[in-house]
Design an enzyme around this catalytic site. Structure first.
Site, PDB file in Angstrom:
ATOM      1  N   SER A 205       0.809  -1.208   0.000  1.00 49.24           N
ATOM      2  CA  SER A 205       0.000   0.000   0.000  1.00 49.24           C
ATOM      3  C   SER A 205       0.846   1.263   0.000  1.00 49.24           C
ATOM      4  O   SER A 205       0.304   2.365   0.031  1.00 49.24           O
ATOM      5  CB  SER A 205      -0.916   0.002   1.230  1.00 49.24           C
ATOM      6  OG  SER A 205      -0.164  -0.217   2.408  1.00 49.24           O
TER       7      SER A 205
ATOM      8  N   HIS B 172      -2.642  -2.992  -5.716  1.00 46.43           N
ATOM      9  CA  HIS B 172      -3.068  -2.684  -4.354  1.00 46.43           C
ATOM     10  C   HIS B 172      -4.585  -2.793  -4.226  1.00 46.43           C
ATOM     11  O   HIS B 172      -5.329  -1.952  -4.713  1.00 46.43           O
ATOM     12  CB  HIS B 172      -2.602  -1.269  -3.979  1.00 46.43           C
ATOM     13  CG  HIS B 172      -3.030  -0.842  -2.621  1.00 46.43           C
ATOM     14  ND1 HIS B 172      -3.286   0.485  -2.305  1.00 46.43           N
ATOM     15  CD2 HIS B 172      -3.263  -1.550  -1.480  1.00 46.43           C
ATOM     16  CE1 HIS B 172      -3.650   0.561  -1.037  1.00 46.43           C
ATOM     17  NE2 HIS B 172      -3.656  -0.649  -0.512  1.00 46.43           N
TER      18      HIS B 172
ATOM     19  N   GLU C 111      -5.762  -0.325  -7.065  1.00 46.64           N
ATOM     20  CA  GLU C 111      -4.798   0.712  -7.435  1.00 46.64           C
ATOM     21  C   GLU C 111      -3.586   0.016  -8.069  1.00 46.64           C
ATOM     22  O   GLU C 111      -2.928  -0.794  -7.427  1.00 46.64           O
ATOM     23  CB  GLU C 111      -4.391   1.447  -6.159  1.00 46.64           C
ATOM     24  CG  GLU C 111      -3.578   2.696  -6.337  1.00 46.64           C
ATOM     25  CD  GLU C 111      -3.357   3.393  -4.997  1.00 46.64           C
ATOM     26  OE1 GLU C 111      -3.351   4.628  -4.988  1.00 46.64           O
ATOM     27  OE2 GLU C 111      -3.190   2.706  -3.967  1.00 46.64           O
TER      28      GLU C 111
END
Length: 294
Positions: A118, A139, A151
Site C-alpha cells: 500500500s 493494491h 490501485e
C-alpha cells in the site's frame, strides 16, 4: 497482452485470504500459500464461511462448492506455478524484497510478480529480481472481495504488457482500476493516511474525544467510518508503517506519525485484529459470547 487463468497469492492474512477468495469466486484456479499452517487453516475456514454466506444471500452466482474447489492451500511456496503471483505479506520493504527474490527464482520467466503493497516503491521491489519488467503494484482495498477499487502502480521498468495484463485481470475481478505513478503512498494512502494521522493528533492534543472525532467525520463529511475507527480496522501498525514510508519517501514533516499512534503500536494496540486499538473491542466480543449462552 496475456490472458490470466491461474492466480497465486502469498500471505494468508486478511488481505491475502480476501484476494484468494475473490479470485476463486471469479472462477480462477487459485493457490493460497503461507508458511504458517495455522494461518492457512484460519484462512480456509474464513473463506469457506464467506463464500457460503455470499451464495445464501444471492451475491455469488456460481455454486459455492465450485468456487471452493478452485482454491488450493499450501505452506510450500515452491508449489506455485501460477501466471501471476500476488504477494500480500507484512508491509516491510525488506521482507517483501526477500520474498520477491525467492519468487523470482522459482516462478516461470513469464510469470507476473505483483505486490499488494500500500506504500512501498515497486521500483525498489523490482530491483531485487531479474525480471523488473514483470513486477507491478496491485493494491487491493480492505476487504478485497467487497471494496470496488484496485490501485495499479507501475515501477520504472514495468512493461506495457505487464500493466495491461494486470489491469485486465483486476477488471475481470469486477474492480474499478486507478493507476498511480511509483511515489510513496501512491494515491489512496497519500491522501488517507495524513487524515488518519491528523485525527490522532486531535485526540493527542485533547481537541475532542475519540467518539466525537469519529462522529464529526461520519456525520459532517458523510464518511461511513470515522478516521480512528478506520485506523483500527486497517491496523494501527500498518498505518504507522505507511506513514513512515511517506515521511521518509517524501521528506515532508506533515507525514510524521503522531506520537500517540506510535505509543499505541509500541503497546501492542494494533486495532481490531488484536482486540484493542483506539477502541477496546474485547468488551463487545465478550458481550457477544455472554449473550450467546443465554
Amino acid at each position: 497482452m496475456a490472458y490470466i487463468n491461474t492466480v497465486g497469492v502469498v500471505g494468508a492474512g486478511q488481505m491475502g485470504s480476501g484476494i484468494a477468495q475473490l479470485a476463486a469466486a471469479h472462477g480462477f484456479d487459485t493457490w493460497l500459500v503461507d508458511t504458517n499452517p495455522e494461518a492457512l487453516t484460519r484462512a480456509e475456514e474464513l473463506i469457506t464461511n464467506n463464500i457460503h454466506r455470499l451464495v445464501s444471500k444471492g451475491h455469488l452466482s456460481q455454486d459455492g462448492d465450485g468456487a471452493l474447489t478452485q482454491l488450493k492451500y499450501s505452506s510450500n511456496v515452491q508449489e506455485l506455478s501460477s501466471e501471476i503471483i500476488i504477494e500480500a505479506i507484512v508491509e516491510s520493504e525488506g521482507v517483501k524484497k526477500s520474498l520477491v527474490l525467492e519468487l523470482d527464482k522459482i516462478a516461470k520467466c513469464s510469470t507476473i510478480l505483483a505486490s499488494n503493497t500500500s506504500s512501498i516503491s515497486i521500483t525498489r521491489l523490482a530491483s531485487a529480481t531479474s525480471r523488473p519488467i514483470k513486477v507491478i503494484g496491485m493494491h487491493f482495498m480492505n476487504p478485497p472481495p467487497i471494496m470496488k477499487l484496485v490501485e495499479i502502480v507501475r515501477g520504472a521498468n514495468t512493461s506495457d504488457d505487464t500493466f495491461y495484463t494486470t489491469k485486465a485481470l483486476a477488471e475481470r475481478f469486477g474492480k474499478t482500476v486507478i493507476c498511480s505513478k511509483d511515489f510513496a503512498g501512491f494515491v489512496v494512502n497519500r491522501i488517507l493516511m495524513p487524515m488518519l494521522n491528523e485525527a490522532f493528533y486531535a485526540l493527542y492534543t485533547g481537541v475532542a474525544s475519540k467518539e466525537d472525532i469519529d462522529t464529526g467525520m461520519k456525520l459532517g463529511t458523510n464518511h461511513p467510518m470515522g478516521p480512528l475507527e478506520l485506523a483500527d480496522f486497517i491496523g494501527l501498525d500498518i498505518c504507522l508503517s505507511i506513514l513512515n514510508v511517506l515521511h521518509s519517501g517524501l521528506g515532508d514533516n506533515k507525514y510524521a506519525p503522531c506520537p500517540l499512534l506510535v505509543q499505541y503500536v509500541d503497546a501492542g494496540r494494533h486495532g481490531r485484529k488484536r482486540g484493542v486499538g483506539v477502541y477496546d473491542y474485547r468488551k463487545s466480543s465478550q458481550k457477544g459470547k455472554t449473550s450467546s449462552k443465554l
